[in-house]
Design a protein around this motif. Structure first.
Motif, short mmCIF file in Angstrom:
data_model
loop_
_atom_site.label_atom_id
_atom_site.label_comp_id
_atom_site.label_asym_id
_atom_site.label_seq_id
_atom_site.Cartn_x
_atom_site.Cartn_y
_atom_site.Cartn_z
N LEU A 163 -25.88 -35.89 18.46
CA LEU A 163 -24.74 -36.79 18.55
C LEU A 163 -24.55 -37.28 19.98
CD1 LEU A 163 -22.23 -34.74 16.39
CD2 LEU A 163 -23.32 -36.89 15.73
N GLY A 164 -24.27 -38.57 20.12
CA GLY A 164 -23.91 -39.13 21.42
C GLY A 164 -22.44 -38.95 21.69
N ASP A 165 -22.02 -39.25 22.90
CA ASP A 165 -20.62 -39.06 23.26
C ASP A 165 -19.70 -39.94 22.43
OD1 ASP A 165 -21.23 -37.14 25.07
OD2 ASP A 165 -20.67 -38.28 26.85
N ASP A 166 -20.11 -41.17 22.12
CA ASP A 166 -19.26 -42.04 21.31
C ASP A 166 -19.03 -41.44 19.93
OD1 ASP A 166 -19.00 -43.85 23.36
OD2 ASP A 166 -20.52 -45.24 22.59
N GLU A 167 -20.06 -40.81 19.37
CA GLU A 167 -19.91 -40.18 18.06
C GLU A 167 -19.00 -38.96 18.14
OE1 GLU A 167 -24.14 -40.88 15.86
OE2 GLU A 167 -24.22 -40.02 17.88
N LEU A 168 -19.13 -38.20 19.21
CA LEU A 168 -18.25 -37.04 19.39
C LEU A 168 -16.81 -37.47 19.63
CD1 LEU A 168 -20.59 -34.81 21.56
CD2 LEU A 168 -19.82 -34.31 19.23
N LEU A 169 -16.63 -38.52 20.40
CA LEU A 169 -15.27 -39.01 20.65
C LEU A 169 -14.61 -39.48 19.35
CD1 LEU A 169 -15.90 -40.92 23.98
CD2 LEU A 169 -14.35 -38.99 23.70
N ALA A 170 -15.42 -40.07 18.46
CA ALA A 170 -14.88 -40.48 17.17
C ALA A 170 -14.46 -39.27 16.34
CB ALA A 170 -15.92 -41.31 16.41
N LEU A 171 -15.18 -38.17 16.46
CA LEU A 171 -14.84 -36.96 15.71
C LEU A 171 -13.59 -36.27 16.27
CD1 LEU A 171 -18.34 -35.28 15.19
CD2 LEU A 171 -16.88 -36.28 13.41
N TYR A 172 -13.46 -36.24 17.59
CA TYR A 172 -12.37 -35.48 18.22
C TYR A 172 -11.15 -36.33 18.57
CZ TYR A 172 -15.28 -31.34 18.46
OH TYR A 172 -16.05 -30.25 18.12
N GLY A 173 -11.32 -37.63 18.57
CA GLY A 173 -10.19 -38.50 18.90
C GLY A 173 -9.21 -38.59 17.74
N PHE B 125 -15.37 -29.60 25.11
CA PHE B 125 -14.12 -29.29 25.82
C PHE B 125 -13.68 -30.48 26.68
CE2 PHE B 125 -11.99 -27.49 29.57
CZ PHE B 125 -11.06 -26.63 29.01
N ASP B 126 -14.61 -31.03 27.45
CA ASP B 126 -14.29 -32.16 28.32
C ASP B 126 -13.90 -33.40 27.52
OD1 ASP B 126 -14.83 -30.63 30.55
OD2 ASP B 126 -16.83 -31.45 30.88
N LEU B 127 -14.58 -33.63 26.41
CA LEU B 127 -14.27 -34.81 25.60
C LEU B 127 -12.90 -34.69 24.94
CD1 LEU B 127 -17.75 -35.49 23.97
CD2 LEU B 127 -16.64 -36.82 25.76
N GLN B 128 -12.47 -33.48 24.60
CA GLN B 128 -11.13 -33.31 24.06
C GLN B 128 -10.07 -33.61 25.11
OE1 GLN B 128 -10.51 -29.96 21.06
NE2 GLN B 128 -12.45 -29.35 21.99
N ARG B 129 -10.32 -33.21 26.34
CA ARG B 129 -9.42 -33.61 27.42
C ARG B 129 -9.38 -35.12 27.57
NH1 ARG B 129 -10.15 -29.72 32.75
NH2 ARG B 129 -8.95 -27.93 31.98
N GLN B 130 -10.53 -35.74 27.41
CA GLN B 130 -10.64 -37.18 27.63
C GLN B 130 -9.76 -37.98 26.67
OE1 GLN B 130 -14.66 -38.56 28.35
NE2 GLN B 130 -14.30 -40.46 27.23
N VAL B 131 -9.60 -37.49 25.44
CA VAL B 131 -8.81 -38.23 24.45
C VAL B 131 -7.35 -37.79 24.42
CG1 VAL B 131 -10.83 -38.68 23.01
CG2 VAL B 131 -9.42 -36.66 22.56
N ALA B 132 -6.98 -36.81 25.24
CA ALA B 132 -5.62 -36.27 25.20
C ALA B 132 -4.67 -37.03 26.11
CB ALA B 132 -5.63 -34.79 25.61
N VAL C 4 -9.15 -45.76 30.87
CA VAL C 4 -8.54 -47.02 31.30
C VAL C 4 -8.94 -48.15 30.35
CG1 VAL C 4 -8.48 -48.75 33.13
CG2 VAL C 4 -8.34 -46.31 33.71
N ALA C 5 -10.22 -48.18 29.97
CA ALA C 5 -10.69 -49.21 29.04
C ALA C 5 -10.03 -49.09 27.67
CB ALA C 5 -12.21 -49.13 28.89
N ALA C 6 -9.65 -47.86 27.31
CA ALA C 6 -8.98 -47.63 26.03
C ALA C 6 -7.48 -47.83 26.10
CB ALA C 6 -9.30 -46.20 25.54
N GLY C 7 -6.98 -48.22 27.26
CA GLY C 7 -5.55 -48.47 27.41
C GLY C 7 -4.73 -47.23 27.67
N LEU C 8 -5.39 -46.14 28.10
CA LEU C 8 -4.69 -44.90 28.39
C LEU C 8 -4.48 -44.75 29.89
CD1 LEU C 8 -6.77 -42.52 26.08
CD2 LEU C 8 -4.70 -43.81 25.51
N ALA C 9 -3.61 -43.83 30.27
CA ALA C 9 -3.48 -43.48 31.68
C ALA C 9 -4.82 -42.97 32.18
CB ALA C 9 -2.40 -42.42 31.86
#
Length: 256
Positions: free
Chosen positions: A19-29, A68-75, A104-109
């Motif tokens: 899985l790439g990061d985009d796929e993981l972000l879709a799972l954990y976001g 772990f890092d990707l979960q922080r990224q979407v929080a 930032v690209a996703a409109g988050l802080a």
């Protein structure tokens, strides 16, 4: 090979290799960022220990760190008990430049908020947790916290009471949601997780099963409070199962 080095394959609900990061972000976001969600992230050995040599980090591996890092990224906010901050050696909570750019690209802080949970306020205001934090931290405490410690921390953090003698999970959630921090990511420790479960405040659990036997005095991922009454089982739905060289990354959500 994935862009971050650790190969992670999906086993359930679909089989997908590397899985790439985009796929993981879709799972954990979150499916809907407007809906509050409190998720905890923990790791345990195959025989149920939450630590090895006293630290949860000793059970980890590159795949676990990546997720772990990707979960922080979407929080919106990372929530950690003060005891975990001390024992695991937390410094300032700061995401790397790639994660910051994605947010930032996703409109988050650019950076998620950092909320420390402490009834006693046994925290060092001069530590890097506060001194070099990219966002002014929050400290969630009780009305009964020592006044001198509260005054010292108020110089470097927003100190907020969430209960008379302890931090009440429902008030913790209300305080964060009122600040627009709807996607809440809890990293421990076991006592905080226990209180969230007792209060039925937990919406999701990301659990890594480390392919190791600890075999010692390690504790479970959750501790009940001293006066906790027996609980009915909390039924969760299994969302996905990932694998990386025998390490399983499981995700469960509250049954609706």
């Amino acid at each position: 090979m994935s862009e971050r080095g650790a190969v992670i394959d999906a086993l359930f609900p679909d089989r997908v290799a590397d899985l790439g990061d985009d796929e993981l972000l879709a799972l954990y976001g979150p499916v809907d960022r407007s809906v509050p969600r409190l998720r905890a992230n923990f790791i345990a050995s195959v025989d149920g220990s939450a630590t090895a040599a006293g630290l949860s980090g000793e059970l980890g591996a590159p795949a676990d760190k990546r997720v772990f890092d990707l979960q922080r990224q979407v929080a919106d906010v990372v929530v950690v008990a003060a005891g975990t901050v001390r024992s695991e050696g937390y410094g300032a909570m700061r995401l790397g430049p790639e994660a910051e750019a994605w947010r930032v690209a996703a409109g988050l802080a650019a950076q998620p908020a950092f909320a420390l949970v402490s009834r006693s306020l046994d925290l060092d205001p001069a530590s890097d947790v506060f001194a070099v934090a990219p966002v002014r931290p929050l400290v969630l405490t009780s009305d009964s916290a020592p006044a001198d410690r509260r005054a010292a921390l108020e110089d470097v953090a927003d100190v907020i009471s969430c209960g008379a003698t302890g931090v009440e999970p429902s008030r913790l959630v209300d305080v964060l949601v009122a600040r627009g921090l709807l996607q809440m990511h809890c990293e421990g420790g076991p006592s905080l997780l226990g209180s969230l479960i007792e209060a039925d405040a937990l919406d999701a659990l990301a659990l890594t099963v480390s392919p190791n036997l600890e075999g010692g005095q390690g504790t479970r991922i959750t501790h009940p409070s001293g006066d906790a009454a027996p609980l009915d089982l909390r039924a969760l739905a299994l969302d996905h199962v990932l694998n990386s060289d025998g390490m399983l990354l499981l995700h469960y959500s509250r049954r609706r």
